[in-house]
Design an enzyme around this catalytic site. Sequence first.
Site, PDB file in Angstrom:
ATOM      1  CB  SER A 246      -0.950  -0.001   1.200  1.00 17.84           C
ATOM      2  OG  SER A 246      -0.231   0.176   2.402  1.00 17.84           O
ATOM      3  CG  ASN A 247       3.717   2.630   2.928  1.00 23.44           C
ATOM      4  OD1 ASN A 247       3.450   3.800   3.133  1.00 23.44           O
ATOM      5  ND2 ASN A 247       3.633   1.713   3.855  1.00 23.44           N
TER       6      ASN A 247
ATOM      7  CB  ILE B 205      19.402  -4.456   3.276  1.00 26.87           C
ATOM      8  CG1 ILE B 205      19.295  -3.209   4.123  1.00 26.87           C
ATOM      9  CG2 ILE B 205      18.094  -4.686   2.597  1.00 26.87           C
ATOM     10  CD1 ILE B 205      19.035  -2.008   3.236  1.00 26.87           C
TER      11      ILE B 205
ATOM     12  CG  ASN C  91      12.684   1.278   6.367  1.00 28.19           C
ATOM     13  OD1 ASN C  91      11.957   0.576   5.668  1.00 28.19           O
ATOM     14  ND2 ASN C  91      12.731   1.173   7.693  1.00 28.19           N
TER      15      ASN C  91
ATOM     16  CG  HIS D 214       9.960   1.879  11.844  1.00 27.16           C
ATOM     17  ND1 HIS D 214      10.217   0.520  11.791  1.00 27.16           N
ATOM     18  CD2 HIS D 214       9.596   2.150  13.114  1.00 27.16           C
ATOM     19  CE1 HIS D 214      10.031  -0.004  13.000  1.00 27.16           C
ATOM     20  NE2 HIS D 214       9.656   0.962  13.812  1.00 27.16           N
TER      21      HIS D 214
ATOM     22  CD  GLU E 231       3.222   3.142   7.691  1.00 22.33           C
ATOM     23  OE1 GLU E 231       3.757   2.497   6.786  1.00 22.33           O
ATOM     24  OE2 GLU E 231       2.706   2.613   8.683  1.00 22.33           O
TER      25      GLU E 231
END
Length: 209
Positions: free
Chosen positions: A15-16, A94, A108, A110, A180
Amino acid sequence: MELKRIAVLVSGSGSNLQAILDKEIEYINGKVVLVFSNIKSAYGLERARNHGVDAMSLSRKNFDSDEAYDEKLVELLKEYNVDLIVLAGYLRIITPKLIDQFENQIINIHPSLLPSFGGKGCYGIHVHEKVLERGCKVSGATVHFVDHGADTGPIILQDALEIDQFWSPEDLQKAVLEIEHRLLPEAVKLYCEDKLEIVNKRVYIKEQQ
Ligand code: GRF
């Protein structure tokens, strides 16, 4: 200004990723050229295909180590000549193999106000469970550059919300996800407009030139 080439790494619903795709043309000075997942069935890959974006996945079990996996991923990212890598619900660790090839080019999202509720064990719904267990009155989301730690890189953007005392972890997750979906495209836009500057691990946003 040339369009920045963006790769988005997902492991779940994406969804992001969708929030970025929905805004990439008129809003973000960048183009998503690749969506990658460690999970072949990740719905995020479907979202990419529906948007006409290349969607690729690699299964970790075909590699001897996390490092070998990331070496292959780096090859792919270089092939696509990406300028920015966005981790959007990418649930793999990673390694320096990837981080060192793309220093300050990986961001990223969060689902908490870092540094609170970041690091080991803090992902997905577990973040919201911990926030509620602690009795926090506010929570929110953070977009940050990725460094060699877990959720410890320089913070780009944050936004917060007040927690309703009767919320379940799922209620909180839903409310934070709305933040987000606004914050991540905003951070990607700032990056693509070269407006982000890191000084002593702090991110400054260069004002309108
Ligand atoms: C989001 O909550 C994000 O903060 C976390 O994983 C979730 C990804 O959701 N890293 P989606 O796959 O983008 O819907």
